[in-house]
Design an enzyme around this catalytic site. Structure first.
Site, PDB file in Angstrom:
ATOM      1  N   SER A 195       0.862  -1.180   0.000  1.00 48.26           N
ATOM      2  CA  SER A 195       0.000   0.000   0.000  1.00 48.26           C
ATOM      3  C   SER A 195       0.902   1.235   0.000  1.00 48.26           C
ATOM      4  O   SER A 195       2.057   1.151   0.450  1.00 48.26           O
ATOM      5  CB  SER A 195      -0.851  -0.011   1.284  1.00 48.26           C
ATOM      6  OG  SER A 195      -1.399   1.270   1.526  1.00 48.26           O
ATOM      7  N   TYR A 245      -1.947  -0.928  10.294  1.00 43.77           N
ATOM      8  CA  TYR A 245      -2.059  -1.240   8.858  1.00 43.77           C
ATOM      9  C   TYR A 245      -0.764  -0.864   8.136  1.00 43.77           C
ATOM     10  O   TYR A 245      -0.209  -1.648   7.363  1.00 43.77           O
ATOM     11  CB  TYR A 245      -3.249  -0.471   8.273  1.00 43.77           C
ATOM     12  CG  TYR A 245      -3.468  -0.706   6.793  1.00 43.77           C
ATOM     13  CD1 TYR A 245      -4.106  -1.859   6.340  1.00 43.77           C
ATOM     14  CD2 TYR A 245      -3.041   0.231   5.849  1.00 43.77           C
ATOM     15  CE1 TYR A 245      -4.308  -2.066   4.983  1.00 43.77           C
ATOM     16  CE2 TYR A 245      -3.241   0.025   4.496  1.00 43.77           C
ATOM     17  CZ  TYR A 245      -3.880  -1.121   4.064  1.00 43.77           C
ATOM     18  OH  TYR A 245      -4.074  -1.336   2.726  1.00 43.77           O
TER      19      TYR A 245
HETATM   20  N1  LIG Z   1      -8.640  -0.179  -1.567  1.00 46.98           N
HETATM   21  C1  LIG Z   1      -7.576   0.577  -1.278  1.00 46.98           C
HETATM   22  O1  LIG Z   1      -7.680   1.826  -1.177  1.00 46.98           O
HETATM   23  C2  LIG Z   1      -6.228  -0.061  -1.078  1.00 46.98           C
HETATM   24  C3  LIG Z   1      -5.108   0.790  -1.013  1.00 46.98           C
HETATM   25  C4  LIG Z   1      -3.868   0.227  -0.811  1.00 46.98           C
HETATM   26  C5  LIG Z   1      -3.724  -1.141  -0.696  1.00 46.98           C
HETATM   27  N2  LIG Z   1      -4.831  -1.945  -0.771  1.00 46.98           N
HETATM   28  C6  LIG Z   1      -4.646  -3.389  -0.608  1.00 46.98           C
HETATM   29  O2  LIG Z   1      -5.170  -4.053  -1.728  1.00 46.98           O
HETATM   30  C7  LIG Z   1      -5.576  -5.380  -1.358  1.00 46.98           C
HETATM   31  C8  LIG Z   1      -6.979  -5.636  -1.863  1.00 46.98           C
HETATM   32  O3  LIG Z   1      -7.836  -4.699  -1.213  1.00 46.98           O
HETATM   33  P1  LIG Z   1      -9.274  -4.283  -1.787  1.00 46.98           P
HETATM   34  O4  LIG Z   1      -9.341  -2.831  -1.717  1.00 46.98           O
HETATM   35  O5  LIG Z   1      -9.544  -4.991  -3.067  1.00 46.98           O
HETATM   36  O6  LIG Z   1     -10.202  -4.863  -0.614  1.00 46.98           O
HETATM   37  P2  LIG Z   1     -11.668  -5.517  -0.617  1.00 46.98           P
HETATM   38  O7  LIG Z   1     -12.457  -5.005  -1.739  1.00 46.98           O
HETATM   39  O8  LIG Z   1     -12.143  -5.346   0.768  1.00 46.98           O
HETATM   40  O9  LIG Z   1     -11.350  -7.063  -0.902  1.00 46.98           O
HETATM   41  C9  LIG Z   1     -10.590  -7.786   0.002  1.00 46.98           C
HETATM   42  C10 LIG Z   1     -10.445  -9.200  -0.500  1.00 46.98           C
HETATM   43  O10 LIG Z   1      -9.646  -9.930   0.446  1.00 46.98           O
HETATM   44  C11 LIG Z   1     -10.392 -11.028   0.957  1.00 46.98           C
HETATM   45  N3  LIG Z   1     -10.084 -11.180   2.374  1.00 46.98           N
HETATM   46  C12 LIG Z   1     -10.080 -10.215   3.329  1.00 46.98           C
HETATM   47  N4  LIG Z   1      -9.776 -10.752   4.510  1.00 46.98           N
HETATM   48  C13 LIG Z   1      -9.587 -12.078   4.298  1.00 46.98           C
HETATM   49  C14 LIG Z   1      -9.269 -13.161   5.146  1.00 46.98           C
HETATM   50  N5  LIG Z   1      -9.095 -12.989   6.461  1.00 46.98           N
HETATM   51  N6  LIG Z   1      -9.153 -14.390   4.603  1.00 46.98           N
HETATM   52  C15 LIG Z   1      -9.338 -14.582   3.265  1.00 46.98           C
HETATM   53  N7  LIG Z   1      -9.640 -13.584   2.423  1.00 46.98           N
HETATM   54  C16 LIG Z   1      -9.769 -12.355   2.932  1.00 46.98           C
HETATM   55  C17 LIG Z   1     -11.859 -10.658   0.718  1.00 46.98           C
HETATM   56  O11 LIG Z   1     -12.682 -11.797   0.577  1.00 46.98           O
HETATM   57  P3  LIG Z   1     -13.672 -12.329   1.750  1.00 46.98           P
HETATM   58  O12 LIG Z   1     -14.213 -11.117   2.457  1.00 46.98           O
HETATM   59  O13 LIG Z   1     -14.684 -13.149   1.069  1.00 46.98           O
HETATM   60  O14 LIG Z   1     -12.795 -13.151   2.637  1.00 46.98           O
HETATM   61  C18 LIG Z   1     -11.768  -9.912  -0.600  1.00 46.98           C
HETATM   62  O15 LIG Z   1     -11.733 -10.807  -1.676  1.00 46.98           O
HETATM   63  C19 LIG Z   1      -5.440  -5.441   0.155  1.00 46.98           C
HETATM   64  O16 LIG Z   1      -4.237  -6.072   0.512  1.00 46.98           O
HETATM   65  C20 LIG Z   1      -5.396  -3.983   0.567  1.00 46.98           C
HETATM   66  O17 LIG Z   1      -4.712  -3.787   1.794  1.00 46.98           O
HETATM   67  C21 LIG Z   1      -6.083  -1.432  -0.962  1.00 46.98           C
END
Ligand SMILES: NC(=O)c1ccc[n+]([C@@H]2O[C@H](COP(=O)([O-])OP(=O)(O)OC[C@H]3O[C@@H](n4cnc5c(N)ncnc54)[C@H](OP(=O)(O)O)[C@@H]3O)[C@@H](O)[C@H]2O)c1
Length: 262
Positions: free
Chosen positions: A140, A153
């Protein structure tokens, strides 16, 4: 690397950036994808949406070591080898550290960091059986610059960056490439309770991330020139960045209070 015909394991492929990465993988000719996630219906929906893909699913929590053992064993039993591991699943719980629950602290570290290290450990032997293997880790922007009210985080994401550098150097003799991506605020479920604006789309982040994987880039940093300059300032004169961030202290504190996606 050529993705056509490659076998890919992705954590958290059911929603957000991970699901958009599946779309990109399919565009590039991937047909075998293993996914671990907690929600059964989201996994089922993937099978309906991506008809051409032979999915391997494990419904489980990446914070549970048994689920990590199960998905890596399943990949080994069904495929015998693995070409690409994508560590994407992540959670966030923001706010002042002294107001965070102990459970949220432990769970963020377990999901965002411990799971990345452990699943990578389990996958290394099967990645070594591929002629052209790669790992893609999702960090991130907060892994580059530690922002107030995101201390847990940000620590997990900085650790993902450091892990990516260390394991890339360790796996050099095995020719397994390691790419680490640093998304800025991206419009997914994770950000529903945040007050972020002008977010990137998950489609854009997924496209650039998979491009980085294909081209074996070491780091893919989102947020443009501003993020790069801040990162430089953070390294060279952190006290100057402290002063800049302090200007919006109350606003940042307020915005963090509701931001949670666990
Ligand atoms: N969105 C942002 O602004 C942002 C910015 C920087 C970095 N990121 C990073 O990008 C990555 C993806 O984030 P996103 O924004 O796409 O989030 P999201 O839309 O909330 O999706 C998260 C995904 O991870 C899975 N997940 C979460 N906790 C889990 C667990 N304990 N076990 C198994 N699966 C789990 C969820 O599936 P289930 O809920 O079905 O388990 C879902 O498929 C993350 O690592 C996040 O930290 C995001």
């Amino acid at each position: 690397m050529q993705l056509k015909g490659k076998k890919v394991l992705i954590t958290g492929g059911s929603r957000g950036i991970g699901k958009c990465m599946i779309t990109e993988l399919v565009k590039h000719g991937v047909q075998d994808i293993a996914v671990i996630g907690r929600d059964k219906d989201s996994l089922k929906a993937l099978r309906e949406e991506f008809e051409s893909v032979n999915f391997l699913f494990v419904r489980g929590d990446v914070g549970d070591i048994n689920a990590l053992r199960e998905i890596s064993s399943k990949v080994e039993d069904e495929w015998g080898s693995l070409d690409v591991l994508i560590n994407n699943a992540g959670v966030v719980s923001a706010g002042p550290l002294d107001e965070q629950s102990d459970e949220d602290i432990y769970d963020q570290i377990a999901v965002n960091l411990t799971a990345v290290v452990v699943i990578t450990k389990y996958c290394i032997p099967i990645l070594k059986r591929s002629d052209d293997a790669a790992i893609l880790n999702v960090s991130s922007g907060l892994g580059l610059i530690g922002m107030p009210f995101y201390s847990v985080y940000a620590s997990t994401k900085a650790a993902v960056r450091q892990f990516s550098d260390a394991i890339r150097r360790e796996l050099e003799p095995d020719h397994i490439s390691v790419t680490c991506v640093y998304p800025a605020a991206t419009d997914t479920d994770m950000m529903t309770t945040s007050k972020a604006q002008n977010m990137d789309t998950p489609e854009h982040v997924a496209e650039k991330s998979i491009d980085g994987l294909i081209n074996k880039k070491l780091h893919v940093i989102f947020g443009g020139e501003e993020r790069l300059q801040e990162s430089k300032l953070n390294f060279e004169s952190p006290e100057k960045l402290d002063a800049k961030i302090a200007e919006s202290y109350d606003e940042r504190r307020e915005a963090s209070l509701e931001h949670k996606s666990m």
